[in-house]
Design a protein around this motif. Structure first.
Motif, PDB file in Angstrom:
ATOM      1  N   ASP A   1      53.792  48.191  42.185  1.00 48.94           N
ATOM      2  CA  ASP A   1      52.733  47.426  41.541  1.00 48.94           C
ATOM      3  C   ASP A   1      51.758  46.813  42.544  1.00 48.94           C
ATOM      4  O   ASP A   1      50.591  46.589  42.221  1.00 48.94           O
ATOM      5  N   ASP A   2      52.220  46.525  43.746  1.00 48.29           N
ATOM      6  CA  ASP A   2      51.404  45.784  44.700  1.00 48.29           C
ATOM      7  C   ASP A   2      52.010  45.976  46.083  1.00 48.29           C
ATOM      8  O   ASP A   2      53.090  46.570  46.238  1.00 48.29           O
ATOM      9  N   TYR A   3      51.326  45.501  47.107  1.00 49.55           N
ATOM     10  CA  TYR A   3      51.899  45.483  48.449  1.00 49.55           C
ATOM     11  C   TYR A   3      51.371  44.276  49.184  1.00 49.55           C
ATOM     12  O   TYR A   3      50.344  43.692  48.844  1.00 49.55           O
TER      13      TYR A   3
ATOM     14  N   LYS B   1      43.013  42.703  36.423  1.00 50.03           N
ATOM     15  CA  LYS B   1      43.427  41.507  37.165  1.00 50.03           C
ATOM     16  C   LYS B   1      44.395  41.816  38.293  1.00 50.03           C
ATOM     17  O   LYS B   1      45.305  41.041  38.585  1.00 50.03           O
ATOM     18  N   ARG B   2      44.228  42.942  38.940  1.00 52.29           N
ATOM     19  CA  ARG B   2      45.061  43.258  40.099  1.00 52.29           C
ATOM     20  C   ARG B   2      44.369  42.770  41.358  1.00 52.29           C
ATOM     21  O   ARG B   2      43.156  42.700  41.430  1.00 52.29           O
ATOM     22  N   ARG B   3      45.144  42.440  42.367  1.00 56.50           N
ATOM     23  CA  ARG B   3      44.574  42.025  43.646  1.00 56.50           C
ATOM     24  C   ARG B   3      43.831  43.200  44.257  1.00 56.50           C
ATOM     25  O   ARG B   3      44.191  44.357  44.070  1.00 56.50           O
ATOM     26  N   ARG B   4      42.785  42.909  45.011  1.00 62.62           N
ATOM     27  CA  ARG B   4      42.046  43.970  45.686  1.00 62.62           C
ATOM     28  C   ARG B   4      42.879  44.519  46.837  1.00 62.62           C
ATOM     29  O   ARG B   4      43.363  43.785  47.681  1.00 62.62           O
TER      30      ARG B   4
ATOM     31  N   ARG C   1      53.996  35.420  41.259  1.00 66.46           N
ATOM     32  CA  ARG C   1      53.871  34.754  39.963  1.00 66.46           C
ATOM     33  C   ARG C   1      53.156  35.639  38.945  1.00 66.46           C
ATOM     34  O   ARG C   1      53.594  35.761  37.795  1.00 66.46           O
ATOM     35  N   ASN C   2      52.053  36.247  39.358  1.00 63.49           N
ATOM     36  CA  ASN C   2      51.281  37.077  38.432  1.00 63.49           C
ATOM     37  C   ASN C   2      52.066  38.295  37.975  1.00 63.49           C
ATOM     38  O   ASN C   2      52.040  38.669  36.793  1.00 63.49           O
ATOM     39  N   LEU C   3      52.777  38.921  38.918  1.00 60.70           N
ATOM     40  CA  LEU C   3      53.532  40.113  38.551  1.00 60.70           C
ATOM     41  C   LEU C   3      54.711  39.765  37.655  1.00 60.70           C
ATOM     42  O   LEU C   3      54.990  40.469  36.671  1.00 60.70           O
ATOM     43  N   LEU C   4      55.408  38.674  37.941  1.00 60.79           N
ATOM     44  CA  LEU C   4      56.515  38.255  37.083  1.00 60.79           C
ATOM     45  C   LEU C   4      56.028  37.923  35.679  1.00 60.79           C
ATOM     46  O   LEU C   4      56.710  38.206  34.691  1.00 60.79           O
ATOM     47  N   ARG C   5      54.826  37.346  35.591  1.00 59.90           N
ATOM     48  CA  ARG C   5      54.255  37.050  34.275  1.00 59.90           C
ATOM     49  C   ARG C   5      54.015  38.332  33.493  1.00 59.90           C
ATOM     50  O   ARG C   5      54.302  38.415  32.291  1.00 59.90           O
TER      51      ARG C   5
END
Length: 250
Positions: A102-104, A190-193, A119-123
């Motif tokens: 999902d992210d790195y 709403k994903r981080r750049r 926090r955002n990913l757990l949400r």
């Protein structure tokens, strides 16, 4: 100040004990339940006895590496996966996203940057597990449950989607008939750049096409608009036309 406890479990998987200890102490202070593993086999053993909501995963593990583990985890779970990478691991980061991460976040880890990502990913993970009454969007006979965050195919079978895949598909379906730039798509979900934002969207689109297109190499639902972005051209919600059947090939 000690944060209130949550029932969400985060697994830290890294062969460097100093990184495990640092992240464990920091995240426990934020109220999370933390378990740690030095490699993929140890994580497998941990997951036999406790549920895990999110994994912070070193991409360069000994033995079964982080990329292989990401692929294995994603095949059987919708847990959040954040890769821990080196500054120069650009190709591996892209592969990790391809495999379902999902992210790195790059080393050295900035805890002020890590916490909002966690926090955002757990949400999103918690939301994806919700069982609220469904509100559906449809394209052909595919049904997208926006509250239960699930997709069913024309045969009524569940189509497994990661949180990022679901978010992107939802944005595309809601904007059917309109060209969406990569920048707008990243902003909307709403994903981080990421360092390579365009490639991130392209990777998610490729994964979605494999799941909903009859011929992913010649897509009819998610079309590329060269130099701009993507256009979702599926039938509008409520359309009763016969849908394109999903290919069973992967």
């Amino acid at each position: 100040m000690q944060q209130s406890r949550t029932d969400q479990c985060i697994a830290v998987v890294d062969d460097d004990p100093s990184i495990r200890e640092t992240l464990e102490g920091f995240l426990e202070a934020e109220g999370y339940d933390i378990c740690c593993a030095a490699d993929a086999d140890e994580l497998d053993r941990l997951m036999l006895v406790r549920p895990v909501d999110l994994v912070l995963l070193d991409i360069r593990l000994p033995g079964r590496d982080g990329l292989s583990l990401t692929r294995d985890l994603r095949e059987k779970s919708e847990m959040g996966i954040i890769l821990i990478t080196g500054r120069n691991d650009r190709v591996d980061r892209i592969l990790g996203l391809e495999y379902g991460a999902d992210d790195y976040i790059a080393k050295p880890i900035d805890e002020r940057e890590l916490l909002p990502r966690v926090r955002n990913l757990l949400r999103r993970v918690e939301h994806s597990r919700g069982v609220a009454a469904p509100s559906t969007l449809s394209f052909g006979q595919f049904r997208l449950d926006t509250r239960g965050r699930s997709l069913t195919d024309p045969a009524g079978e569940n189509v497994p989607l990661t949180t990022a895949e679901f978010d992107l598909l939802l944005v595309l379906v809601r904007n059917a008939g309109h060209v969406m730039s990569r920048e707008r798509l990243i902003s909307a979900i709403k994903r981080r750049r990421f360092e390579s934002m365009d490639r991130t969207v392209d990777t998610l689109v490729r994964r979605l096409r494999r799941k909903i297109e009859a011929d992913p190499d010649n897509p009819h639902l998610i079309k590329t608009v060269h130099g701009t972005g993507y256009l979702f051209s599926g039938p509008a919600a409520g359309d009763t036309r016969t849908p394109t059947k999903r290919s069973t090939s992967r």
